[in-house]
Design a protein around this motif. Structure first.
Motif, PDB file in Angstrom:
ATOM      1  N   ASP A  62       0.850  -1.187   0.000  1.00  0.00           N
ATOM      2  CA  ASP A  62       0.000   0.000   0.000  1.00  0.00           C
ATOM      3  C   ASP A  62       0.887   1.238   0.000  1.00  0.00           C
ATOM      4  OD1 ASP A  62      -2.240  -1.602   0.113  1.00  0.00           O
ATOM      5  OD2 ASP A  62      -2.371  -1.514   2.309  1.00  0.00           O
ATOM      6  N   ILE A  63       0.478   2.227  -0.760  1.00  0.00           N
ATOM      7  CA  ILE A  63       1.267   3.448  -0.834  1.00  0.00           C
ATOM      8  C   ILE A  63       1.001   4.307   0.396  1.00  0.00           C
ATOM      9  CG2 ILE A  63      -0.506   4.629  -2.195  1.00  0.00           C
ATOM     10  CD1 ILE A  63       1.837   6.059  -3.644  1.00  0.00           C
ATOM     11  N   LEU A  64       2.082   4.829   1.007  1.00  0.00           N
ATOM     12  CA  LEU A  64       1.990   5.701   2.171  1.00  0.00           C
ATOM     13  C   LEU A  64       2.195   7.161   1.800  1.00  0.00           C
ATOM     14  CD1 LEU A  64       3.903   3.729   4.963  1.00  0.00           C
ATOM     15  CD2 LEU A  64       1.444   3.819   4.531  1.00  0.00           C
ATOM     16  N   SER A  65       3.209   7.428   0.989  1.00  0.00           N
ATOM     17  CA  SER A  65       3.535   8.820   0.656  1.00  0.00           C
ATOM     18  C   SER A  65       3.963   8.896  -0.799  1.00  0.00           C
ATOM     19  CB  SER A  65       4.647   9.368   1.556  1.00  0.00           C
ATOM     20  OG  SER A  65       4.268   9.301   2.921  1.00  0.00           O
ATOM     21  N   GLU A  66       3.676  10.022  -1.392  1.00  0.00           N
ATOM     22  CA  GLU A  66       4.093  10.316  -2.762  1.00  0.00           C
ATOM     23  C   GLU A  66       4.655  11.724  -2.784  1.00  0.00           C
ATOM     24  OE1 GLU A  66       2.152  10.819  -7.237  1.00  0.00           O
ATOM     25  OE2 GLU A  66       1.120   9.633  -5.700  1.00  0.00           O
ATOM     26  N   VAL A  67       5.920  11.856  -3.194  1.00  0.00           N
ATOM     27  CA  VAL A  67       6.608  13.143  -3.165  1.00  0.00           C
ATOM     28  C   VAL A  67       6.998  13.511  -4.586  1.00  0.00           C
ATOM     29  CG1 VAL A  67       8.518  14.458  -2.193  1.00  0.00           C
ATOM     30  CG2 VAL A  67       7.484  12.605  -0.864  1.00  0.00           C
ATOM     31  N   THR A  68       6.566  14.680  -5.023  1.00  0.00           N
ATOM     32  CA  THR A  68       6.865  15.181  -6.359  1.00  0.00           C
ATOM     33  C   THR A  68       7.938  16.261  -6.273  1.00  0.00           C
ATOM     34  OG1 THR A  68       4.589  14.734  -7.007  1.00  0.00           O
ATOM     35  CG2 THR A  68       5.867  16.148  -8.452  1.00  0.00           C
TER      36      THR A  68
END
Length: 843
Positions: A455-461
């Motif tokens: 499961d994805i926790l964080s997404e940083v662009t």
């Protein structure tokens, strides 16, 4: 917030960083493949072609039985049963495959031509070779015309004419007959069902069709480059597709001279190039496929039916001899079997998945192994990563990283996002991926035990102002380091919220840079105390706890920029490499240990190395896999693969066995290498690289010996240090020990007992047993008569008893000194026997 606890930094690391110039003339620098190979290690390994991705450029070959089909991988031909989608057997290739087709006179046999000039005829049912020939040339394309007396047609480059010649070669005599020549290399040679016509495709706006009966050559012209073609079963027409998606049918195959205008029929549905075309057995239907991932079924009058959403671009189409099934090859390595009666997909043959830019992506992500379950993790379907089971030869599951459009040929479209980095935590609880399109995106994933997935926790662009060139996970903590071309490296940690309804997130907690140069790679030491970051031709070492620069390795021998770095586990060595050389540095002595010149495309370090003696790593160099140790560049073994090696890795093995070696080629063939000996552990026998029969000791063991182990309530006897020749003096050795970085030093709690046992005298087993000794009683009686026993005073009240020295004006008596020494030993034994608190690992 997760607590971050590190070992106390060594005093050396609190000093300003030092630069080391490792340009000593005595460092070994030799071509690694010119060095002698230890045949003992070479013979004890067994390499097998375990898996591979099914080719989407070579059409499947159908057996006479409609339930079996032959598909091709990078290194073998596999016979599958389409009812159960299982592999029956395989036929291994001696070299790269050029082309293959069924025997026109016997559909239970097949021809295959290889890049080394070998032509093999094998039986499809049994998988055994029937006969073979060696052509006196290097073929570029291959076809077998029917009714040509066991002859083949090949395309060969001529250095004399600097053209590509199309030759007809009988396999019995191997006499070459030139049919025609071309200025470009034919992409494919196509033979008609009757064997009368041979066509050559060039991806140009024309096709050459040669008549083997009349020996005439016709050029079929078109307004757009032609991508694929096929003959009608009765040779009445030639169908082809161009790069703009038009399907054309040419009815003037013979090329009558009286016809001023070539009669053609043009149909258009595809929006992109048509990759493949095939006629049905009766010739009343035409199958086409392209970039839309849609199988189009045409009638001769132009009506069309569709099979949409197949999942990837269509690369090849093959129709069974009984006209009951159609094999549709997809770009990702899947083969869909469609029933011509129901017009539905009945089975799917799937092995290792791939894509058109699969090799370029593998060069960035590397060959990753999930050591918890042994699955190989690679780029699969565009925008996904696949978890591949080697034993079962199939992808177990996929993780969708990013959304990517299926149609990729739109003009002015946003470039598709691809996965460029894949990193796991040592326990596989965390997964970090990097995908990039316009700007890089870091995604942090967490394993969900309930649904058995990530499961994805964080997404940083836009975490870095440029390309992300390296990602590393801390060996013991939820800590991740990234670096990029913006010269910065950053630390990311998992923030646990206080509220129960909030999810944990990853945040950047620190950053650093060095001379504003692009960072090309980074790695943690095996205990996590140091971080190595590559800048140009320099290796910088950073203290993780305080984010301070500790040391910089600079060498005149590093003439080009480095592309990667890795620590050798359980040793003081650090490995770095460029595109043309590998370098081994010793962190303990801050010097270059050795270097070797070898072309490098990929490197992998064995993470299960028990000690420095058995430390090893793999080098992918061209078509070779080279296994090396930490000693000077004498390879333990190397293997030559059928094509270029694109990635290497180590896989965890069973207990008391060495790691399994994995390699994958640019043809998507996966090679598995294991040891064949009974005792497969490298540490169980002598390494040919070791100069001493005694086990290698650290500097602490050379000074103090092995400390007492109290794990699990058991106590092992401390062994004295083994004498080592050439050991420096005690003062020099101690200085060398305390100059070492903390990531190779044991914890203080582990050193305390060993250190104190060296300072104090050994304790006696029992005070009562010592008092029963007659010599002890006599010594005590004499000391009491002479009043030398200490008396309790106010100054020493509550303290341990001490023994005053003899007065300076009194002459020492030999008997008195002996008695004094004996009594001192007794009381010291009880002082030592008293319980001593052991400090924790935090110091």
């Amino acid at each position: 917030m997760t607590s971050m606890r590190f070992q106390r930094p060594h005093p050396l690391q609190q000093q300003p960083p030092k630069h080391t110039d490792s340009s000593d003339a005595d460092i070994a620098t030799i071509p690694i493949l010119d060095a002698p190979v230890h045949q003992l290690h070479h013979k004890r390994w067994k390499a097998t072609l375990q898996a591979g991705s099914i080719s989407h450029t070579h059409p499947a070959l159908w057996n006479n039985t409609r339930s079996e089909v032959v598909v091709f991988t990078g290194g073998e031909a596999r016979l599958y049963n389409i009812q159960s989608a299982t592999k029956r057997h395989s036929f291994t290739f001696p070299a790269a495959l050029v082309g293959a087709c069924t025997n026109p006179s016997n559909h239970n046999q097949a021809y295959a031509c290889f890049s080394n000039g070998a032509v093999v005829l094998w039986d499809i049912d049994s998988g055994e070779q029937v006969s073979s020939w060696s052509l006196p040339c290097t073929p570029q394309a291959f076809a077998v015309p029917a009714q040509s007396h066991n002859s083949v047609v090949v395309s060969v480059y001529s250095e004399v004419t600097t053209k590509y010649e199309i030759l007809l070669i009988p396999l019995d005599t191997l006499i070459q007959t030139k049919l025609w020549d071309e200025f470009g290399a034919p992409v494919r040679l196509i033979c008609s069902s009757s064997g009368r016509f041979v066509a050559s495709l060039f991806h140009r706006p024309y096709v050459h069709i040669y008549d083997l009966h009349d020996h005439k050559l016709r050029r079929l012209k078109h307004s757009r480059p032609i991508r694929c073609g096929a003959f009608h079963p009765n040779d009445s027409m030639f169908g082809f597709g161009d790069e703009s998606g038009h399907l054309c049918l040419d009815y003037n195959v013979l090329g009558s001279a009286h016809s001023k205008q070539q009669p053609q029929t043009d149909y258009h549905w595809h929006s992109g190039p048509i990759h493949c075309i095939a006629f049905s057995v009766e010739g009343n239907q035409i199958y086409t496929g392209g970039q839309e991932a849609v199988l189009v079924i045409w009638q001769l009058d132009g009506k069309a039916d569709f099979q949409p959403r197949l999942g990837a671009e269509i690369g090849a189409i093959s129709v069974s001899h009984d006209a009951q099934n159609v094999a549709v090859h997809l770009e990702d390595g899947a083969v869909h079997i469609m029933s011509t009666l129901s017009k539905k997909m009945t089975k799917t043959l799937q092995s290792l998945r791939g894509s058109s830019n699969w090799e370029a992506l593998l060069a960035q992500t590397g060959m990753v192994v999930n050591q918890k379950n042994g699955l190989v993790v690679l780029n699969g379907h565009p925008g996904h990563i696949q978890f591949y089971d080697i034993q079962r030869d199939r992808s177990v599951y996929d993780v969708k990283i990013t959304q990517i459009p299926t149609v990729k040929y739109m003009k002015n479209a946003v470039p598709p996002s691809v996965v460029t980095r894949i990193v796991f935590a040592p326990d596989s609880s965390n997964l970090i991926t990097v995908n990039t399109s316009i700007q890089p995106v870091i995604k942090f994933w967490r394993w969900n035990t309930r649904r058995n997935g990530y499961d994805i926790l964080s997404e940083v662009t836009a975490s870095h102002k440029g390309e992300i060139t390296g990602v590393a996970h801390h060996p013991t903590m939820d800590l991740v380091a990234t670096c990029g071309t913006d010269s910065f490296f950053k630390f990311w940690t998992l923030q646990v919220p206080t509220a129960s309804d909030e999810d944990p997130t990853w945040r950047s907690v620190a950053a650093g840079c060095y001379r504003n140069e692009p960072a090309r790679g980074l790695t943690f030491s095996h205990d996590g105390s140091l971080l190595a970051v590559v800048y140009g031709n320099e290796i910088t070492l950073w203290e993780v706890a305080y984010n301070t620069l500790v040391h910089v390795f600079v060498s005149e021998r590093l003439a080009e920029n480095l592309v990667g770095v890795a620590f050798i586990p359980n040793s003081s060595y650090i490995l770095s490499w460029s595109s043309n050389a590998v370098y081994i540095h010793d962190v303990l002595t801050a010097s270059l240990h050795w270097t070797a010149r070898v072309p490098v495309s990929a490197v992998a370090v064995d993470p299960f190395t028990p000690n420095a003696r058995t430390g090893r790593f793999l080098i992918a160099s061209g078509d070779k896999m080279i296994l090396c140790g930490t000693q000077p560049p004498i390879p333990w073994a190397y293997w030559t693969l059928p094509s270029r090696v694109a990635g290497v890795a180590f896989q965890a093995a069973a207990a008391k066995q060495s790691s399994t070696i994995l390699g994958i080629t640019d043809q998507k063939s996966l090679v598995v290498i294991r040891e064949e000996t009974d005792s497969t552990s490298l540490s169980s026998e002598k390494s040919p690289l070791s100069k001493s029969d005694e086990p290698i000791q650290t500097a602490y063991q050379q000074l103090y010996g092995h400390h007492t182990s109290t794990e699990n309530g058991t106590t092992t006897e401390r062994k004295p240090p083994v004498p080592v020749t050439g050991l420096p003096s005690f003062r020099d050795a101690s200085k060398e020990v305390f100059k070492g970085p903390p990531h190779i030093l044991p914890a203080p709690s582990a050193l305390y007992l060993s250190y104190m046992s060296r300072l104090l005298l050994p304790a006696v087993d029992s005070y009562a047993a010592e008092m029963e000794n007659p010599t002890t009683r006599d010594a005590l009686d004499k000391a009491a008569n002479k009043n030398t026993l200490p008396k309790r005073t106010k100054s020493n009240k509550g303290k341990h008893k001490s023994f005053p020295h003899a007065q300076q004006d009194a002459e020492p008596n030999a008997t008195t000194l002996a008695d004094y020494t004996c009594i001192t030993n007794i009381f010291k034994s009880h002082i030592i026997a008293a319980p001593v608190p052991i400090p924790t690992s935090n110091g």
